[in-house]
Design a protein around this motif. Structure first.
Motif, PDB file in Angstrom:
ATOM      1  N   LEU A   1       0.829  -1.205   0.000  1.00 30.56           N
ATOM      2  CA  LEU A   1       0.000   0.000   0.000  1.00 30.56           C
ATOM      3  C   LEU A   1       0.864   1.255   0.000  1.00 30.56           C
ATOM      4  O   LEU A   1       0.618   2.199  -0.761  1.00 30.56           O
ATOM      5  CB  LEU A   1      -0.935   0.000   1.218  1.00 30.56           C
ATOM      6  CG  LEU A   1      -2.045  -1.039   1.233  1.00 30.56           C
ATOM      7  CD1 LEU A   1      -2.784  -1.017   2.558  1.00 30.56           C
ATOM      8  CD2 LEU A   1      -3.013  -0.819   0.082  1.00 30.56           C
ATOM      9  N   GLU A   2       1.874   1.269   0.840  1.00 27.63           N
ATOM     10  CA  GLU A   2       2.722   2.456   0.947  1.00 27.63           C
ATOM     11  C   GLU A   2       3.540   2.696  -0.315  1.00 27.63           C
ATOM     12  O   GLU A   2       3.944   3.836  -0.586  1.00 27.63           O
ATOM     13  CB  GLU A   2       3.637   2.328   2.163  1.00 27.63           C
ATOM     14  CG  GLU A   2       2.884   2.418   3.483  1.00 27.63           C
ATOM     15  CD  GLU A   2       3.789   2.246   4.695  1.00 27.63           C
ATOM     16  OE1 GLU A   2       4.940   1.785   4.513  1.00 27.63           O
ATOM     17  OE2 GLU A   2       3.345   2.569   5.817  1.00 27.63           O
ATOM     18  N   SER A   3       3.777   1.652  -1.090  1.00 29.79           N
ATOM     19  CA  SER A   3       4.550   1.812  -2.332  1.00 29.79           C
ATOM     20  C   SER A   3       3.695   2.333  -3.482  1.00 29.79           C
ATOM     21  O   SER A   3       4.222   2.718  -4.532  1.00 29.79           O
ATOM     22  CB  SER A   3       5.182   0.478  -2.731  1.00 29.79           C
ATOM     23  OG  SER A   3       4.188  -0.455  -3.134  1.00 29.79           O
ATOM     24  N   SER A   4       2.374   2.341  -3.298  1.00 26.85           N
ATOM     25  CA  SER A   4       1.479   2.828  -4.342  1.00 26.85           C
ATOM     26  C   SER A   4       1.558   4.347  -4.442  1.00 26.85           C
ATOM     27  O   SER A   4       1.547   5.060  -3.428  1.00 26.85           O
ATOM     28  CB  SER A   4       0.033   2.412  -4.039  1.00 26.85           C
ATOM     29  OG  SER A   4      -0.855   3.055  -4.922  1.00 26.85           O
ATOM     30  N   ALA A   5       1.608   4.847  -5.674  1.00 25.91           N
ATOM     31  CA  ALA A   5       1.634   6.294  -5.880  1.00 25.91           C
ATOM     32  C   ALA A   5       0.348   6.959  -5.392  1.00 25.91           C
ATOM     33  O   ALA A   5       0.321   8.171  -5.157  1.00 25.91           O
ATOM     34  CB  ALA A   5       1.845   6.590  -7.365  1.00 25.91           C
ATOM     35  N   ALA A   6      -0.707   6.173  -5.231  1.00 27.15           N
ATOM     36  CA  ALA A   6      -1.995   6.716  -4.775  1.00 27.15           C
ATOM     37  C   ALA A   6      -2.090   6.847  -3.261  1.00 27.15           C
ATOM     38  O   ALA A   6      -3.031   7.451  -2.749  1.00 27.15           O
ATOM     39  CB  ALA A   6      -3.135   5.834  -5.275  1.00 27.15           C
ATOM     40  N   TRP A   7      -1.143   6.295  -2.523  1.00 24.98           N
ATOM     41  CA  TRP A   7      -1.296   6.119  -1.076  1.00 24.98           C
ATOM     42  C   TRP A   7      -1.397   7.434  -0.319  1.00 24.98           C
ATOM     43  O   TRP A   7      -2.286   7.639   0.492  1.00 24.98           O
ATOM     44  CB  TRP A   7      -0.150   5.252  -0.544  1.00 24.98           C
ATOM     45  CG  TRP A   7      -0.233   4.954   0.928  1.00 24.98           C
ATOM     46  CD1 TRP A   7       0.671   5.275   1.901  1.00 24.98           C
ATOM     47  CD2 TRP A   7      -1.291   4.275   1.618  1.00 24.98           C
ATOM     48  NE1 TRP A   7       0.259   4.849   3.133  1.00 24.98           N
ATOM     49  CE2 TRP A   7      -0.950   4.227   2.987  1.00 24.98           C
ATOM     50  CE3 TRP A   7      -2.499   3.700   1.192  1.00 24.98           C
ATOM     51  CZ2 TRP A   7      -1.755   3.621   3.939  1.00 24.98           C
ATOM     52  CZ3 TRP A   7      -3.315   3.105   2.153  1.00 24.98           C
ATOM     53  CH2 TRP A   7      -2.946   3.062   3.498  1.00 24.98           C
ATOM     54  N   HIS A   8      -0.446   8.347  -0.506  1.00 22.93           N
ATOM     55  CA  HIS A   8      -0.467   9.650   0.156  1.00 22.93           C
ATOM     56  C   HIS A   8      -0.662   9.528   1.671  1.00 22.93           C
ATOM     57  O   HIS A   8      -1.539  10.173   2.259  1.00 22.93           O
ATOM     58  CB  HIS A   8      -1.547  10.552  -0.450  1.00 22.93           C
ATOM     59  CG  HIS A   8      -1.322  10.893  -1.893  1.00 22.93           C
ATOM     60  ND1 HIS A   8      -0.418  11.849  -2.325  1.00 22.93           N
ATOM     61  CD2 HIS A   8      -1.861  10.362  -3.021  1.00 22.93           C
ATOM     62  CE1 HIS A   8      -0.426  11.904  -3.647  1.00 22.93           C
ATOM     63  NE2 HIS A   8      -1.286  11.006  -4.095  1.00 22.93           N
TER      64      HIS A   8
ATOM     65  N   ALA B   1     -13.158  -2.897  -5.470  1.00 18.14           N
ATOM     66  CA  ALA B   1     -14.017  -1.741  -5.712  1.00 18.14           C
ATOM     67  C   ALA B   1     -14.792  -1.327  -4.470  1.00 18.14           C
ATOM     68  O   ALA B   1     -15.304  -0.207  -4.405  1.00 18.14           O
ATOM     69  CB  ALA B   1     -14.992  -2.044  -6.847  1.00 18.14           C
ATOM     70  N   LYS B   2     -14.863  -2.207  -3.477  1.00 14.31           N
ATOM     71  CA  LYS B   2     -15.693  -1.932  -2.291  1.00 14.31           C
ATOM     72  C   LYS B   2     -14.908  -1.811  -0.997  1.00 14.31           C
ATOM     73  O   LYS B   2     -15.387  -1.194  -0.039  1.00 14.31           O
ATOM     74  CB  LYS B   2     -16.746  -3.045  -2.130  1.00 14.31           C
ATOM     75  CG  LYS B   2     -17.750  -3.092  -3.257  1.00 14.31           C
ATOM     76  CD  LYS B   2     -18.919  -4.004  -2.904  1.00 14.31           C
ATOM     77  CE  LYS B   2     -20.005  -3.932  -3.960  1.00 14.31           C
ATOM     78  NZ  LYS B   2     -21.199  -4.701  -3.574  1.00 14.31           N
ATOM     79  N   PHE B   3     -13.719  -2.411  -0.922  1.00 13.84           N
ATOM     80  CA  PHE B   3     -13.036  -2.475   0.372  1.00 13.84           C
ATOM     81  C   PHE B   3     -12.054  -1.317   0.524  1.00 13.84           C
ATOM     82  O   PHE B   3     -11.302  -0.986  -0.394  1.00 13.84           O
ATOM     83  CB  PHE B   3     -12.306  -3.809   0.546  1.00 13.84           C
ATOM     84  CG  PHE B   3     -12.269  -4.274   1.977  1.00 13.84           C
ATOM     85  CD1 PHE B   3     -13.343  -4.942   2.525  1.00 13.84           C
ATOM     86  CD2 PHE B   3     -11.173  -4.013   2.781  1.00 13.84           C
ATOM     87  CE1 PHE B   3     -13.338  -5.363   3.850  1.00 13.84           C
ATOM     88  CE2 PHE B   3     -11.146  -4.421   4.101  1.00 13.84           C
ATOM     89  CZ  PHE B   3     -12.233  -5.100   4.636  1.00 13.84           C
ATOM     90  N   ASP B   4     -12.058  -0.724   1.708  1.00 11.37           N
ATOM     91  CA  ASP B   4     -11.220   0.425   2.037  1.00 11.37           C
ATOM     92  C   ASP B   4      -9.839  -0.062   2.481  1.00 11.37           C
ATOM     93  O   ASP B   4      -9.737  -0.895   3.384  1.00 11.37           O
ATOM     94  CB  ASP B   4     -11.907   1.201   3.169  1.00 11.37           C
ATOM     95  CG  ASP B   4     -11.236   2.515   3.500  1.00 11.37           C
ATOM     96  OD1 ASP B   4     -10.001   2.601   3.419  1.00 11.37           O
ATOM     97  OD2 ASP B   4     -11.951   3.465   3.850  1.00 11.37           O
ATOM     98  N   ALA B   5      -8.793   0.469   1.866  1.00 14.15           N
ATOM     99  CA  ALA B   5      -7.433   0.053   2.230  1.00 14.15           C
ATOM    100  C   ALA B   5      -7.124   0.353   3.694  1.00 14.15           C
ATOM    101  O   ALA B   5      -6.437  -0.415   4.374  1.00 14.15           O
ATOM    102  CB  ALA B   5      -6.413   0.745   1.325  1.00 14.15           C
ATOM    103  N   ASN B   6      -7.642   1.467   4.211  1.00 11.96           N
ATOM    104  CA  ASN B   6      -7.421   1.774   5.629  1.00 11.96           C
ATOM    105  C   ASN B   6      -8.144   0.789   6.538  1.00 11.96           C
ATOM    106  O   ASN B   6      -7.689   0.525   7.653  1.00 11.96           O
ATOM    107  CB  ASN B   6      -7.868   3.211   5.935  1.00 11.96           C
ATOM    108  CG  ASN B   6      -6.851   4.237   5.481  1.00 11.96           C
ATOM    109  OD1 ASN B   6      -5.666   4.114   5.770  1.00 11.96           O
ATOM    110  ND2 ASN B   6      -7.305   5.246   4.750  1.00 11.96           N
ATOM    111  N   ALA B   7      -9.267   0.249   6.059  1.00  5.29           N
ATOM    112  CA  ALA B   7      -9.957  -0.783   6.831  1.00  5.29           C
ATOM    113  C   ALA B   7      -9.098  -2.034   6.919  1.00  5.29           C
ATOM    114  O   ALA B   7      -9.061  -2.704   7.965  1.00  5.29           O
ATOM    115  CB  ALA B   7     -11.307  -1.110   6.199  1.00  5.29           C
ATOM    116  N   MET B   8      -8.406  -2.366   5.836  1.00  7.76           N
ATOM    117  CA  MET B   8      -7.500  -3.520   5.872  1.00  7.76           C
ATOM    118  C   MET B   8      -6.481  -3.369   6.995  1.00  7.76           C
ATOM    119  O   MET B   8      -6.221  -4.298   7.754  1.00  7.76           O
ATOM    120  CB  MET B   8      -6.741  -3.652   4.547  1.00  7.76           C
ATOM    121  CG  MET B   8      -7.546  -4.151   3.388  1.00  7.76           C
ATOM    122  SD  MET B   8      -6.476  -4.566   1.994  1.00  7.76           S
ATOM    123  CE  MET B   8      -5.768  -6.109   2.592  1.00  7.76           C
ATOM    124  N   LEU B   9      -5.895  -2.173   7.096  1.00  9.19           N
ATOM    125  CA  LEU B   9      -4.851  -1.947   8.093  1.00  9.19           C
ATOM    126  C   LEU B   9      -5.431  -1.868   9.507  1.00  9.19           C
ATOM    127  O   LEU B   9      -4.839  -2.384  10.456  1.00  9.19           O
ATOM    128  CB  LEU B   9      -4.081  -0.678   7.756  1.00  9.19           C
ATOM    129  CG  LEU B   9      -3.345  -0.688   6.417  1.00  9.19           C
ATOM    130  CD1 LEU B   9      -2.508   0.577   6.258  1.00  9.19           C
ATOM    131  CD2 LEU B   9      -2.464  -1.919   6.284  1.00  9.19           C
TER     132      LEU B   9
END
Length: 342
Positions: free
Chosen positions: A189-196, A251-259
């Protein structure tokens, strides 16, 4: 018509680690009818990246598989007899309060600032829901994977509130296979350019591509390709279906929810408290599940108090690993029904 979600407003929920969650809510579904004594309820808890709707056969988001074949009139969990309650976990992405929701204190999404949760918090929220529904005594608590952590938590946090506990493809501690996976997912996730730094909500499409890649690796670890191969008999079709499944979920799951949920899982460990349990136990693992292998079973059964009564172990003989409880549901449905009904 699909069964609609219901919602329970918790108000401000005090959290075990010292913070609080304002205007917290739980999404949930119910099946069956609560009896006049309020003691025929079964609480069913979902997995890490799944939703509470995995108890329904028409659930499109059953990320760890559907228990719909097990739940309904005349089935192993007979809704002519039992009142089934399936809540969505706090911190998840399917209707309960989570990182993608607005923090009323700031007026923006919680994002990476979502408060740290524990399974004690989840159980307290669920108990508030049950009290509001009129449940006096739980016939059983059962859960799959992360939901199984919740089932173990119920057994030691509210030992007098439940007669039976059924943890499935899970363990009484959360760091088994999880810490390294958490680090790996966080790194991707942190390596993604979208992460910010977790504030990726203006870059959702790009983040969904990252999540899709994470999900494919998860499905492979769960044993899904073996099932798809048995269904499709074509390697190219298997890969296409795998990508479709991953894309739908991303399309539905929040990356912050994963963490947030993974961090909660890593905090979980009730091994030292198992002797506090009063409920009868049915512990279910799968022969081929690499996440929760049968080799861990004795650590739980040996600690389960004899005074609690029955402590049974069922091993699902399945090639489908962490998806076995749903894909090969018929291989343990009989043992489940016998345990619940006696």
């Amino acid at each position: 018509m699909p069964l609609p979600d219901q919602h329970f407003e918790l108000g401000e929920l005090e959290l075990a680690l010292g913070d609080s969650l304002p205007n917290a809510r739980l999404a949930y579904v119910t099946l069956g009818t609560l009896n006049s004594r309020g003691d025929n309820a079964i609480l069913v808890l979902h997995g890490y990246t799944s939703s509470h709707r995995f108890v329904l056969e028409d659930d499109p988001d059953n990320a760890e598989g559907s228990w719909g074949p097990l739940i309904g009139p005349g089935k192993a969990i007979d809704t002519n007899r039992y009142f089934v309650i399936a809540p969505n976990a706090l911190g998840s992405s399917y209707g309960s309060t989570g990182p993608g929701d607005i923090n009323e204190r700031t007026g923006k999404r919680w994002g990476p600032e979502f408060p740290a949760l524990t399974f004690e918090d989840q159980t307290n929220a669920q108990q508030a829901l049950l009290a509001w529904l009129g449940v006096q005594q739980l016939h059983a608590v059962m859960g799959l994977s992360m939901g199984g952590f919740g089932a173990f938590q119920w057994a030691v946090q509210y030992p007098e509130k439940l007669r039976k506990v059924i943890p499935v493809l899970t363990a009484p501690w959360g760091s088994l296979n999880q810490a390294a996976s958490h680090q790996a997912v966080t790194a991707v996730l942190e390596s993604s350019a979208a992460w910010h730094n977790g504030w990726y909500y203006e870059h959702l499409s790009q983040m969904q591509d990252t999540l899709e890649g994470i999900r494919i690796k998860t499905l492979e670890r769960y044993g899904v390709p073996a099932w798809l191969e048995s269904e499709l008999h074509d390697a190219i079709k298997v890969q296409a279906r795998l990508h479709d499944m991953a894309r739908h979920w991303a399309a539905k799951f929040d990356a912050n929810a994963m963490l947030a949920l993974r961090a909660m899982i890593n905090r979980f460990d009730v091994r030292a408290r198992l002797t506090e349990a009063h409920a009868e136990l049915l512990y279910v693992l799968c022969r081929t599940d690499s996440l929760f292998p049968p080799s861990i079973v004795s650590e739980t059964l040996d600690q389960w108090p004899k005074s609690a009564g029955t402590a049974k172990y069922v091993e699902i003989d399945s090639d489908y690993g962490h998806f076995a409880s749903s894909l090969d549901w018929h291989k343990w449905a009989g043992a489940l029904k016998q345990f619940l009904d006696h």
